[in-house]
Motif scaffolding. Structure first.
Motif, PDB file in Angstrom:
ATOM      1  N   MET A   1       0.839  -1.194   0.000  1.00 47.45           N
ATOM      2  CA  MET A   1       0.000   0.000   0.000  1.00 47.45           C
ATOM      3  C   MET A   1       0.883   1.257   0.000  1.00 47.45           C
ATOM      4  SD  MET A   1      -2.717   1.413   2.809  1.00 47.45           S
ATOM      5  CE  MET A   1      -1.414   1.631   4.007  1.00 47.45           C
ATOM      6  N   HIS A   2       1.911   1.282   0.853  1.00 47.85           N
ATOM      7  CA  HIS A   2       2.791   2.450   0.896  1.00 47.85           C
ATOM      8  C   HIS A   2       3.615   2.583  -0.384  1.00 47.85           C
ATOM      9  CE1 HIS A   2       1.875   3.985   4.843  1.00 47.85           C
ATOM     10  NE2 HIS A   2       1.837   2.733   5.276  1.00 47.85           N
ATOM     11  N   ALA A   3       4.034   1.464  -0.965  1.00 51.37           N
ATOM     12  CA  ALA A   3       4.761   1.522  -2.233  1.00 51.37           C
ATOM     13  C   ALA A   3       3.871   2.095  -3.333  1.00 51.37           C
ATOM     14  CB  ALA A   3       5.263   0.128  -2.622  1.00 51.37           C
ATOM     15  N   ALA A   4       2.598   1.727  -3.337  1.00 49.62           N
ATOM     16  CA  ALA A   4       1.664   2.261  -4.338  1.00 49.62           C
ATOM     17  C   ALA A   4       1.462   3.760  -4.142  1.00 49.62           C
ATOM     18  CB  ALA A   4       0.325   1.528  -4.245  1.00 49.62           C
ATOM     19  N   ILE A   5       1.364   4.192  -2.907  1.00 52.22           N
ATOM     20  CA  ILE A   5       1.227   5.628  -2.630  1.00 52.22           C
ATOM     21  C   ILE A   5       2.457   6.373  -3.130  1.00 52.22           C
ATOM     22  CG2 ILE A   5       1.166   7.361  -0.784  1.00 52.22           C
ATOM     23  CD1 ILE A   5      -0.594   5.301   0.792  1.00 52.22           C
ATOM     24  N   GLU A   6       3.639   5.855  -2.808  1.00 55.11           N
ATOM     25  CA  GLU A   6       4.872   6.515  -3.230  1.00 55.11           C
ATOM     26  C   GLU A   6       5.028   6.509  -4.747  1.00 55.11           C
ATOM     27  OE1 GLU A   6       7.650   4.379  -0.839  1.00 55.11           O
ATOM     28  OE2 GLU A   6       6.929   5.345   0.994  1.00 55.11           O
ATOM     29  N   ALA A   7       4.618   5.423  -5.405  1.00 57.51           N
ATOM     30  CA  ALA A   7       4.670   5.388  -6.871  1.00 57.51           C
ATOM     31  C   ALA A   7       3.721   6.425  -7.464  1.00 57.51           C
ATOM     32  CB  ALA A   7       4.311   3.984  -7.378  1.00 57.51           C
ATOM     33  N   GLY A   8       2.551   6.588  -6.866  1.00 57.53           N
ATOM     34  CA  GLY A   8       1.609   7.598  -7.338  1.00 57.53           C
ATOM     35  C   GLY A   8       2.151   9.004  -7.167  1.00 57.53           C
ATOM     36  N   ILE A   9       2.801   9.262  -6.036  1.00 52.29           N
ATOM     37  CA  ILE A   9       3.412  10.571  -5.796  1.00 52.29           C
ATOM     38  C   ILE A   9       4.514  10.827  -6.827  1.00 52.29           C
ATOM     39  CG2 ILE A   9       4.846  11.896  -4.190  1.00 52.29           C
ATOM     40  CD1 ILE A   9       3.230  10.510  -1.908  1.00 52.29           C
ATOM     41  N   ALA A  10       5.351   9.827  -7.068  1.00 49.62           N
ATOM     42  CA  ALA A  10       6.446   9.979  -8.044  1.00 49.62           C
ATOM     43  C   ALA A  10       5.892  10.208  -9.449  1.00 49.62           C
ATOM     44  CB  ALA A  10       7.338   8.738  -8.023  1.00 49.62           C
ATOM     45  N   ARG A  11       4.853   9.469  -9.815  1.00 49.11           N
ATOM     46  CA  ARG A  11       4.250   9.628 -11.139  1.00 49.11           C
ATOM     47  C   ARG A  11       3.691  11.048 -11.305  1.00 49.11           C
ATOM     48  NH1 ARG A  11       0.859   5.148 -11.329  1.00 49.11           N
ATOM     49  NH2 ARG A  11       2.640   3.958 -12.033  1.00 49.11           N
ATOM     50  N   ALA A  12       3.028  11.557 -10.277  1.00 46.52           N
ATOM     51  CA  ALA A  12       2.470  12.914 -10.343  1.00 46.52           C
ATOM     52  C   ALA A  12       3.586  13.965 -10.372  1.00 46.52           C
ATOM     53  CB  ALA A  12       1.540  13.155  -9.156  1.00 46.52           C
ATOM     54  N   ALA A  13       4.659  13.742  -9.614  1.00 48.93           N
ATOM     55  CA  ALA A  13       5.777  14.690  -9.623  1.00 48.93           C
ATOM     56  C   ALA A  13       6.428  14.746 -11.002  1.00 48.93           C
ATOM     57  CB  ALA A  13       6.807  14.306  -8.563  1.00 48.93           C
ATOM     58  N   LEU A  14       6.598  13.597 -11.642  1.00 48.33           N
ATOM     59  CA  LEU A  14       7.165  13.566 -12.995  1.00 48.33           C
ATOM     60  C   LEU A  14       6.247  14.285 -13.980  1.00 48.33           C
ATOM     61  CD1 LEU A  14       9.301  12.682 -15.023  1.00 48.33           C
ATOM     62  CD2 LEU A  14       8.093  10.491 -15.219  1.00 48.33           C
ATOM     63  N   ALA A  15       4.957  14.025 -13.906  1.00 48.96           N
ATOM     64  CA  ALA A  15       4.004  14.692 -14.802  1.00 48.96           C
ATOM     65  C   ALA A  15       4.027  16.205 -14.597  1.00 48.96           C
ATOM     66  CB  ALA A  15       2.597  14.147 -14.579  1.00 48.96           C
ATOM     67  N   ASP A  16       4.114  16.642 -13.344  1.00 48.22           N
ATOM     68  CA  ASP A  16       4.185  18.079 -13.052  1.00 48.22           C
ATOM     69  C   ASP A  16       5.475  18.685 -13.595  1.00 48.22           C
ATOM     70  OD1 ASP A  16       1.752  17.943 -11.795  1.00 48.22           O
ATOM     71  OD2 ASP A  16       2.554  18.114  -9.757  1.00 48.22           O
ATOM     72  N   ALA A  17       6.591  17.955 -13.463  1.00 51.18           N
ATOM     73  CA  ALA A  17       7.876  18.460 -13.974  1.00 51.18           C
ATOM     74  C   ALA A  17       7.837  18.583 -15.499  1.00 51.18           C
ATOM     75  CB  ALA A  17       9.017  17.549 -13.541  1.00 51.18           C
ATOM     76  N   ILE A  18       7.275  17.589 -16.158  1.00 52.62           N
ATOM     77  CA  ILE A  18       7.164  17.632 -17.628  1.00 52.62           C
ATOM     78  C   ILE A  18       6.284  18.802 -18.057  1.00 52.62           C
ATOM     79  CG2 ILE A  18       6.217  16.409 -19.635  1.00 52.62           C
ATOM     80  CD1 ILE A  18       7.180  13.787 -18.234  1.00 52.62           C
ATOM     81  N   ALA A  19       5.155  18.981 -17.385  1.00 51.31           N
ATOM     82  CA  ALA A  19       4.260  20.099 -17.717  1.00 51.31           C
ATOM     83  C   ALA A  19       4.962  21.434 -17.494  1.00 51.31           C
ATOM     84  CB  ALA A  19       2.983  20.018 -16.882  1.00 51.31           C
ATOM     85  N   PHE A  20       5.745  21.540 -16.438  1.00 41.66           N
ATOM     86  CA  PHE A  20       6.470  22.781 -16.159  1.00 41.66           C
ATOM     87  C   PHE A  20       7.466  23.086 -17.272  1.00 41.66           C
ATOM     88  CE2 PHE A  20      10.016  25.157 -14.418  1.00 41.66           C
ATOM     89  CZ  PHE A  20       9.364  26.237 -13.835  1.00 41.66           C
ATOM     90  N   VAL A  21       8.237  22.078 -17.678  1.00 38.23           N
ATOM     91  CA  VAL A  21       9.228  22.287 -18.748  1.00 38.23           C
ATOM     92  C   VAL A  21       8.532  22.648 -20.052  1.00 38.23           C
ATOM     93  CG1 VAL A  21      10.964  21.119 -20.186  1.00 38.23           C
ATOM     94  CG2 VAL A  21      11.018  20.857 -17.705  1.00 38.23           C
ATOM     95  N   ARG A  22       7.409  22.022 -20.336  1.00 33.17           N
ATOM     96  CA  ARG A  22       6.706  22.290 -21.594  1.00 33.17           C
ATOM     97  C   ARG A  22       6.015  23.650 -21.626  1.00 33.17           C
ATOM     98  NH1 ARG A  22       3.994  16.327 -22.501  1.00 33.17           N
ATOM     99  NH2 ARG A  22       5.855  15.373 -23.392  1.00 33.17           N
ATOM    100  N   THR A  23       5.568  24.153 -20.493  1.00 31.58           N
ATOM    101  CA  THR A  23       4.714  25.340 -20.514  1.00 31.58           C
ATOM    102  C   THR A  23       5.274  26.567 -19.803  1.00 31.58           C
ATOM    103  OG1 THR A  23       3.528  24.665 -18.508  1.00 31.58           O
ATOM    104  CG2 THR A  23       2.645  23.894 -20.629  1.00 31.58           C
ATOM    105  N   ARG A  24       6.224  26.401 -18.882  1.00 32.24           N
ATOM    106  CA  ARG A  24       6.618  27.549 -18.072  1.00 32.24           C
ATOM    107  C   ARG A  24       8.115  27.836 -18.045  1.00 32.24           C
ATOM    108  NH1 ARG A  24       4.303  27.708 -12.488  1.00 32.24           N
ATOM    109  NH2 ARG A  24       4.897  29.859 -12.764  1.00 32.24           N
ATOM    110  N   SER A  25       8.946  26.853 -18.268  1.00 31.39           N
ATOM    111  CA  SER A  25      10.385  27.100 -18.147  1.00 31.39           C
ATOM    112  C   SER A  25      10.965  27.662 -19.446  1.00 31.39           C
ATOM    113  CB  SER A  25      11.111  25.818 -17.737  1.00 31.39           C
ATOM    114  OG  SER A  25      10.968  24.835 -18.728  1.00 31.39           O
ATOM    115  N   ARG A  26      12.161  28.233 -19.314  1.00 34.76           N
ATOM    116  CA  ARG A  26      12.833  28.838 -20.480  1.00 34.76           C
ATOM    117  C   ARG A  26      14.037  27.985 -20.860  1.00 34.76           C
ATOM    118  NH1 ARG A  26      13.193  34.517 -17.531  1.00 34.76           N
ATOM    119  NH2 ARG A  26      14.347  33.115 -16.225  1.00 34.76           N
ATOM    120  N   PRO A  27      14.369  27.994 -22.144  1.00 38.70           N
ATOM    121  CA  PRO A  27      15.561  27.238 -22.554  1.00 38.70           C
ATOM    122  C   PRO A  27      16.830  27.975 -22.134  1.00 38.70           C
ATOM    123  CG  PRO A  27      14.678  28.435 -24.417  1.00 38.70           C
ATOM    124  CD  PRO A  27      13.727  28.652 -23.272  1.00 38.70           C
TER     125      PRO A  27
END
Length: 122
Positions: A75-101
């Motif tokens: 159960m805790h591994a699933a929670i941590e995997a979900g947190i990691a998956r959401a953090a990666l998705a947020d990082a990708i969205a940030f690079v695609r929409t808000r960060s500068r090259p």
């Protein structure tokens, strides 16, 4: 509600008590700081009557191997995997929409920056 307490022999016990039992007060003082659907906060128990059939030994869950340990781990591994998956998705969205090259990259979007692409390919 599941209430964990020590019995008169100092053994951890779980009591399952209906939420509307007399003597239970729940104070909504939990600040979830971004955590949705958590159920934490202060619970005050004042002379709450518990039916004996509602008691189980919490300590007994750990006296011999049971499924409690593996269930908690997965159960805790699933929670941590979900947190990691959401953090990666947020990082990708940030690079695609808000960060500068990088200023010398020669591209308009950070997502097209060859250095960013090279680092993400690892």
């Amino acid at each position: 509600m599941a209430v964990v307490a020590n019995d008169e022999d100092d053994v951890s016990t779980i009591a399952f008590v209906p939420r509307d039992t007399s003597g239970i007060a729940i104070v909504d003082d939990w600040s979830g700081f971004g955590q949705r659907v958590t159920g934490s906060g202060t619970t005050i128990l004042d002379d709450v009557e518990v039916h004996p059939i509602s008691l189980i030994s919490f300590a007994a869950l750990f006296e011999r191997p049971t499924s409690m340990g593996p269930f908690a781990q997965i159960m805790h591994a699933a929670i941590e995997a979900g947190i990691a998956r959401a953090a990666l998705a947020d990082a990708i969205a940030f690079v695609r929409t808000r960060s500068r090259p990088w200023k010398d990259a020669g591209v308009a979007r950070a997502a097209d920056d060859p250095y960013t692409i090279a680092r993400s390919a690892r």
